[in-house]
Design an enzyme around this catalytic site. Sequence first.
Site, PDB file in Angstrom:
ATOM      1  N   ARG A   1       8.836  -0.004   1.123  1.00 29.43           N
ATOM      2  CA  ARG A   1       8.029  -1.207   1.343  1.00 29.43           C
ATOM      3  C   ARG A   1       8.519  -2.348   0.458  1.00 29.43           C
ATOM      4  O   ARG A   1       8.504  -3.505   0.869  1.00 29.43           O
ATOM      5  CB  ARG A   1       6.542  -0.907   1.091  1.00 29.43           C
ATOM      6  CG  ARG A   1       6.057   0.091   2.122  1.00 29.43           C
ATOM      7  CD  ARG A   1       4.638   0.021   2.453  1.00 29.43           C
ATOM      8  NE  ARG A   1       4.068  -1.265   2.631  1.00 29.43           N
ATOM      9  CZ  ARG A   1       2.783  -1.513   2.433  1.00 29.43           C
ATOM     10  NH1 ARG A   1       1.981  -0.544   2.037  1.00 29.43           N
ATOM     11  NH2 ARG A   1       2.280  -2.722   2.636  1.00 29.43           N
TER      12      ARG A   1
ATOM     13  N   ARG B   1      -4.980  -9.348   2.188  1.00 30.87           N
ATOM     14  CA  ARG B   1      -5.563  -8.136   2.812  1.00 30.87           C
ATOM     15  C   ARG B   1      -7.039  -8.407   3.055  1.00 30.87           C
ATOM     16  O   ARG B   1      -7.763  -8.771   2.110  1.00 30.87           O
ATOM     17  CB  ARG B   1      -5.384  -6.918   1.896  1.00 30.87           C
ATOM     18  CG  ARG B   1      -6.180  -5.723   2.403  1.00 30.87           C
ATOM     19  CD  ARG B   1      -5.843  -4.427   1.715  1.00 30.87           C
ATOM     20  NE  ARG B   1      -4.522  -3.970   2.105  1.00 30.87           N
ATOM     21  CZ  ARG B   1      -4.088  -2.722   1.913  1.00 30.87           C
ATOM     22  NH1 ARG B   1      -4.860  -1.832   1.339  1.00 30.87           N
ATOM     23  NH2 ARG B   1      -2.873  -2.377   2.296  1.00 30.87           N
TER      24      ARG B   1
ATOM     25  N   ASP C   1      -2.228   8.907   9.844  1.00 31.25           N
ATOM     26  CA  ASP C   1      -2.960   8.051   8.909  1.00 31.25           C
ATOM     27  C   ASP C   1      -4.347   8.665   8.768  1.00 31.25           C
ATOM     28  O   ASP C   1      -4.736   9.553   9.548  1.00 31.25           O
ATOM     29  CB  ASP C   1      -3.030   6.620   9.483  1.00 31.25           C
ATOM     30  CG  ASP C   1      -3.623   5.611   8.505  1.00 31.25           C
ATOM     31  OD1 ASP C   1      -3.844   5.956   7.329  1.00 31.25           O
ATOM     32  OD2 ASP C   1      -3.884   4.464   8.929  1.00 31.25           O
TER      33      ASP C   1
HETATM   34  N1   CP Z   1      -0.200   1.988   2.787  1.00 33.19           N
HETATM   35  C1   CP Z   1      -0.879   1.023   2.132  1.00 33.19           C
HETATM   36  O1   CP Z   1      -1.004  -0.111   2.602  1.00 33.19           O
HETATM   37  O2   CP Z   1      -1.370   1.430   0.935  1.00 33.19           O
HETATM   38  P1   CP Z   1      -2.403   0.634   0.025  1.00 33.19           P
HETATM   39  O3   CP Z   1      -3.717   0.621   0.776  1.00 33.19           O
HETATM   40  O4   CP Z   1      -2.480   1.426  -1.234  1.00 33.19           O
HETATM   41  O5   CP Z   1      -1.893  -0.750  -0.184  1.00 33.19           O
HETATM   42  N1  NVA Z   2      -5.682   2.570   8.461  1.00 38.71           N
HETATM   43  C1  NVA Z   2      -5.820   2.527   7.047  1.00 38.71           C
HETATM   44  C2  NVA Z   2      -4.543   2.107   6.396  1.00 38.71           C
HETATM   45  C3  NVA Z   2      -4.584   2.097   4.896  1.00 38.71           C
HETATM   46  C4  NVA Z   2      -3.324   1.635   4.277  1.00 38.71           C
HETATM   47  C5  NVA Z   2      -6.946   1.590   6.671  1.00 38.71           C
HETATM   48  O1  NVA Z   2      -7.116   0.537   7.305  1.00 38.71           O
HETATM   49  O2  NVA Z   2      -7.685   1.919   5.761  1.00 38.71           O
END
Ligand code: CP
Ligand code: NVA
Length: 309
Positions: A293, A108, A227
């Site tokens: 998920r 991430r 979102d």
């Molecule tokens: N939806 C999602 O990716 O949640 P997290 O940011 O908690 O991983």
């Molecule tokens: N769009 C949001 C998704 C979080 C899971 C972000 O990037 O923070």
Amino acid sequence: MKHFTDLKDISSKDLRKILIDAKIRKKKRSKLSILKPDNDAPLKDKLLIQMFEKTSLRTRLSFYLAIKQLGGGTITLRSNELHLGKGSESLEDTAKILSTYGDGFMFRTDSDKKVDSFKKHLSIPIINGLSPSSHPTQVLSDVFTVEEIKKKPISDLNITWIGDSNNVLNSLIAASVKFSFKLNIGCPKKYEPKKFILDWARSKNKKIHIFNNAKKAALNADVIFSDKVISLNDKVNKKIKLKHFKDFKIDKNLISYAKKNCIFLHCLPRGSEVEEKVFKSSNSKVWLQALNRVHVQKSILLYCFGKLR
Ligand code: CP
Ligand code: NVA
């Protein structure tokens, strides 16, 4: 070995194969306790390395469970504890070490460039666990959830997104091409999807319906997605942006424009974009969405490891 970094790069056939596998596996393990591996343990003794440059609850836990249920294990790294994160080791050397110790890498990040560089230098698969431009594991899993609840192919349904044009929406647009579903987007004019993703959809002859009016976007929807208006590390004036979205709140009135059995989905965490009443209503399927998920990411891992049936 295959990477999983963007739905745009994966064939519809492979994405469908992942969902079919996830459905079979989910059904088969209904009686197994959470950490018990699936009977075939197809990733026995494999190590998934996870690394987060941004916060996460769901992605972290669901990948932990996914690899465990396939018979493998995981270690989670925090980028600020690595030489790379502190700027004292190159990405290339880091990738070499990750490939030496691990079998897969879930990442991430705040940088799409880093995803591409890791892809270049790793000799193990990389999975994008959220980047500025996409959140592919989330959206593929969401397609699974929609079909599980609606009991029909997503191509037979009207899908609506109300909210910011962000990484999750980019992946939803990619999914609308790969799975051929109708996608309405409701957002303020200033926050319409970026040119690169609309151009890509257009190049695939896909029409995306954009409305600067939430009610028009929600009309006859089978599914409404949303979102946070403010994404992680979003460098904007939060107050002003939230104000721009004041007519795009998902409340009971907005839901009344959708079909009666419309479901509400949200990747979480949530903000003020959804009214508490809607979030906690029977339309809302967000907890099942989060659970799924685990199931879909297992099949994504199998795809990456070349083990998908
Ligand atoms: N939806 C999602 O990716 O949640 P997290 O940011 O908690 O991983
Ligand atoms: N769009 C949001 C998704 C979080 C899971 C972000 O990037 O923070």
